[in-house]
Design an enzyme around this catalytic site. Structure first.
Site, PDB file in Angstrom:
ATOM      1  N   GLY A 100      40.115  28.384  43.500  1.00 25.23           N
ATOM      2  CA  GLY A 100      41.561  28.605  43.637  1.00 25.23           C
ATOM      3  C   GLY A 100      41.947  28.775  45.094  1.00 25.23           C
ATOM      4  O   GLY A 100      43.010  28.315  45.528  1.00 25.23           O
ATOM      5  N   ARG A 128      45.160  27.038  35.966  1.00 25.56           N
ATOM      6  CA  ARG A 128      45.678  28.218  36.692  1.00 25.56           C
ATOM      7  C   ARG A 128      47.030  27.924  37.339  1.00 25.56           C
ATOM      8  O   ARG A 128      47.326  26.796  37.707  1.00 25.56           O
ATOM      9  CB  ARG A 128      44.633  28.677  37.718  1.00 25.56           C
ATOM     10  CG  ARG A 128      43.357  29.137  37.023  1.00 25.56           C
ATOM     11  CD  ARG A 128      42.306  29.589  37.989  1.00 25.56           C
ATOM     12  NE  ARG A 128      42.722  30.772  38.722  1.00 25.56           N
ATOM     13  CZ  ARG A 128      42.038  31.286  39.740  1.00 25.56           C
ATOM     14  NH1 ARG A 128      40.920  30.718  40.140  1.00 25.56           N
ATOM     15  NH2 ARG A 128      42.468  32.366  40.351  1.00 25.56           N
ATOM     16  N   ASP A 321      39.170  41.686  42.524  1.00 28.18           N
ATOM     17  CA  ASP A 321      38.015  40.917  42.040  1.00 28.18           C
ATOM     18  C   ASP A 321      36.931  41.807  41.419  1.00 28.18           C
ATOM     19  O   ASP A 321      35.930  41.301  40.907  1.00 28.18           O
ATOM     20  CB  ASP A 321      37.421  40.086  43.184  1.00 28.18           C
ATOM     21  CG  ASP A 321      38.359  38.952  43.585  1.00 28.18           C
ATOM     22  OD1 ASP A 321      39.175  38.517  42.737  1.00 28.18           O
ATOM     23  OD2 ASP A 321      38.294  38.511  44.743  1.00 28.18           O
ATOM     24  N   LYS A 348      42.833  34.590  36.412  1.00 26.12           N
ATOM     25  CA  LYS A 348      41.707  34.372  37.339  1.00 26.12           C
ATOM     26  C   LYS A 348      40.842  33.226  36.795  1.00 26.12           C
ATOM     27  O   LYS A 348      41.289  32.460  35.957  1.00 26.12           O
ATOM     28  CB  LYS A 348      40.924  35.671  37.515  1.00 26.12           C
ATOM     29  CG  LYS A 348      41.708  36.756  38.259  1.00 26.12           C
ATOM     30  CD  LYS A 348      41.982  36.338  39.679  1.00 26.12           C
ATOM     31  CE  LYS A 348      42.856  37.341  40.398  1.00 26.12           C
ATOM     32  NZ  LYS A 348      43.294  36.837  41.713  1.00 26.12           N
ATOM     33  N   ARG A 394      32.158  36.074  38.092  1.00 29.50           N
ATOM     34  CA  ARG A 394      32.170  37.546  38.133  1.00 29.50           C
ATOM     35  C   ARG A 394      31.943  38.153  36.746  1.00 29.50           C
ATOM     36  O   ARG A 394      31.429  39.264  36.625  1.00 29.50           O
ATOM     37  CB  ARG A 394      33.461  38.050  38.761  1.00 29.50           C
ATOM     38  CG  ARG A 394      33.636  37.573  40.203  1.00 29.50           C
ATOM     39  CD  ARG A 394      34.581  38.444  40.989  1.00 29.50           C
ATOM     40  NE  ARG A 394      35.250  37.697  42.034  1.00 29.50           N
ATOM     41  CZ  ARG A 394      34.716  37.374  43.215  1.00 29.50           C
ATOM     42  NH1 ARG A 394      33.489  37.725  43.501  1.00 29.50           N
ATOM     43  NH2 ARG A 394      35.405  36.690  44.107  1.00 29.50           N
TER      44      ARG A 394
HETATM   45  C1  S3P Z   1      41.560  35.445  47.329  1.00 32.76           C
HETATM   46  C2  S3P Z   1      42.617  36.145  46.838  1.00 32.76           C
HETATM   47  C3  S3P Z   1      42.640  36.725  45.475  1.00 32.76           C
HETATM   48  C4  S3P Z   1      41.239  36.835  44.895  1.00 32.76           C
HETATM   49  C5  S3P Z   1      40.442  35.591  45.088  1.00 32.76           C
HETATM   50  C6  S3P Z   1      40.313  35.254  46.567  1.00 32.76           C
HETATM   51  C7  S3P Z   1      41.668  34.877  48.696  1.00 32.76           C
HETATM   52  O1  S3P Z   1      43.423  35.892  44.634  1.00 32.76           O
HETATM   53  O2  S3P Z   1      41.302  37.179  43.539  1.00 32.76           O
HETATM   54  O3  S3P Z   1      39.146  35.767  44.542  1.00 32.76           O
HETATM   55  O4  S3P Z   1      40.642  34.466  49.272  1.00 32.76           O
HETATM   56  O5  S3P Z   1      42.778  34.841  49.226  1.00 32.76           O
HETATM   57  P1  S3P Z   1      45.044  36.051  44.566  1.00 32.76           P
HETATM   58  O6  S3P Z   1      45.579  35.758  45.909  1.00 32.76           O
HETATM   59  O7  S3P Z   1      45.477  35.032  43.556  1.00 32.76           O
HETATM   60  O8  S3P Z   1      45.274  37.456  44.108  1.00 32.76           O
END
Ligand code: S3P
Length: 434
Positions: A100, A128, A321, A348, A394
């Site tokens: 993501g 997502r 996380d 997630k 995770r």
């Molecule tokens: C991340 C931000 C978080 C986190 C992801 C990594 C990042 O997601 O859960 O594992 O590297 O910016 P969100 O920005 O969607 O909360």
């Protein structure tokens, strides 16, 4: 599909390091890709998610070499020829796999370059929500199309001249904040992002390291575009989100005494440590110093009797996380643990509220699922069973920690996904169990 069998018991002892921080690795590769001059990224995370970002920046025309000779995994991102444009149009679709962070940040990064980029990912990533990045970027002038009117990947980004904008985010998300800031680098004028609660600030810290002046006023961060980046040397700290599984294992296993060195302790990431303190855990942070604009330190963890707690509000994005493994700790803690304001867990890599309730249920652990959180009453007993990661790294690692306290062996199915953030996790876990 690969499975592992975890036998219960044995304390966690010794001194270890965990692999590099995933969030910081992504950002170092992307900002190095935008910078003039040669960037070095030492101690980067060579895991599937980050390798997707490496491949993407290569596809966008930058040369990246893996310097395998050094004692830490190191990347060299070559400077671009003077006079040439920083990025070139990719020849094919960019596949972000399960990541993501790659997909959302790259959408912002390419939005202001005069080229067409198509970004996609695996089945989980294509489910997502992407509207949260697409909407503010469109408001800056970006031209983005995708499935469900741009709410789902694949996304096609046709570069446009962007204008800076004041963006108020409805959810605290470092990925959305970072996508807007990266787009802001190519935009005309000031781009400002205001969050409802503080999310991880690695992008802000690293932009400064790459020479971009940035203002932070309360919950608002802003920069003036267009802004050029100058190359940097980045040391990546160990990932506290990976360390969390070893910390949890050490807290739960009697006689454990584990030292984890060079871990990132950025306060926007240490909500888990604050929650542990409230639960009565023995976790000490020592030797804190700053490396490439990020605080790092040594954690010492000893087996502890834990008590339940409540996690809500601003603590949630700082712990985001770590909830899968926190559920496991809560199950073995005395009293009630309540998690609220955590609806983000449902979007997630899997629906982490539902999946953790279902999989811990197979081990005989009761978790009450709530729309935006859960309630867990402890201490409970776990039995060995067969369970599944649902393809979520995770979840796989959290189940492995739960299995340490089960009454018999536990089989966890579908564990290849651990390679998206923590290659070698099962081997390292085995090595520290004495
Ligand atoms: C991340 C931000 C978080 C986190 C992801 C990594 C990042 O997601 O859960 O594992 O590297 O910016 P969100 O920005 O969607 O909360």
């Amino acid at each position: 599909m690969k499975a592992v069998v975890i036998e219960p018991g044995r304390p966690l002892q010794g001194r270890v390091e965990v692999p590099g921080d995933k969030s910081i690795t992504h950002r170092a590769i992307m900002l190095g890709g935008l910078a003039r001059g040669e960037t070095l990224v030492r101690g980067y995370l060579p895991a599937d998610d980050c390798l997707r970002t490496v491949a993407a920046i290569r596809a966008l025309g930058r040369t990246i070499e893996d310097l395998e000779s050094s004692n830490r995994p190191t990347l060299r991102i070559a400077g671009c020829a003077s006079g040439s444009s920083i990025l070139r149009e990719p020849a094919d679709v960019i596949d972000c796999g399960n990541s993501g962070t790659s997909l959302r940040l790259l959408t912002g990064l390419v939005a202001g370059f005069p080229m067409c980029t198509v970004l996609t990912g695996d089945a989980s990533l294509r489910r997502r929500p992407m509207g949260r990045v697409v909407e503010p970027l469109r408001a800056m002038g970006a031209h983005i199309v995708g499935r469900d009117e741009g709410r789902l990947a694949p996304l096609t980004v046709v570069g446009q001249r962007l204008k800076g904008l004041d963006v108020r985010l409805p959810v605290a998300s470092a990925q959305v904040k970072s996508a807007v800031l990266l787009a802001g680098l190519a935009a005309e004028g000031r781009t400002a992002v205001t969050e409802p609660a503080p999310s991880r600030d690695h992008t802000e810290r690293m932009l400064r390291t790459f020479g971009v002046p940035l203002r932070v006023e309360g919950a608002t961060v802003s920069l003036d575009g267009p802004a050029g980046l100058s190359a940097a040397e980045i040391e990546v700290p160990g990932d506290i989100s990976s360390a969390a599984f070893l910390i949890a294992g050490a807290l739960l296993q009697p006689k454990s005494d584990l030292m984890i060195e060079r871990v990132g302790v950025n306060p926007t990431r240490t909500g888990f440590l604050d929650v542990l303190k409230r639960m009565g855990a023995s976790v000490a942070i020592e030797g804190v110093r700053e490396v490439s604009g990020e605080p790092i330190g040594t954690l010492t963890v000893r087996a502890s009797a834990l008590r339940g707690t409540t996690v809500r509000g601003d603590l949630v994005p700082r712990t985001i996380d770590e909830f899968p493994v926190l559920c496991v700790l809560a199950a073995f803690a005395r009293g009630e643990t309540i998690i609220e304001d955590a609806g983000e867990l449902r979007v997630k890599e899997s629906d982490r509220i539902h999946v953790m309730a279902e999989e811990l249920g197979k081990l005989g652990i009761k978790v009450e699922e709530r729309p935006a959180g859960m309630r867990i009453e402890g201490p409970q007993r776990a039995t060995g069973a067969r369970c599944s990661s649902h393809g979520d790294h995770r979840v796989a690692m959290a189940l492995a920690v739960a299995a340490l306290r089960a009454s018999g062996p536990t089989t966890i199915d579908d564990v290849e996904c651990v390679g998206t953030s923590f290659p070698g996790f099962f081997e390292l876990l085995d090595r520290v169990r004495r």
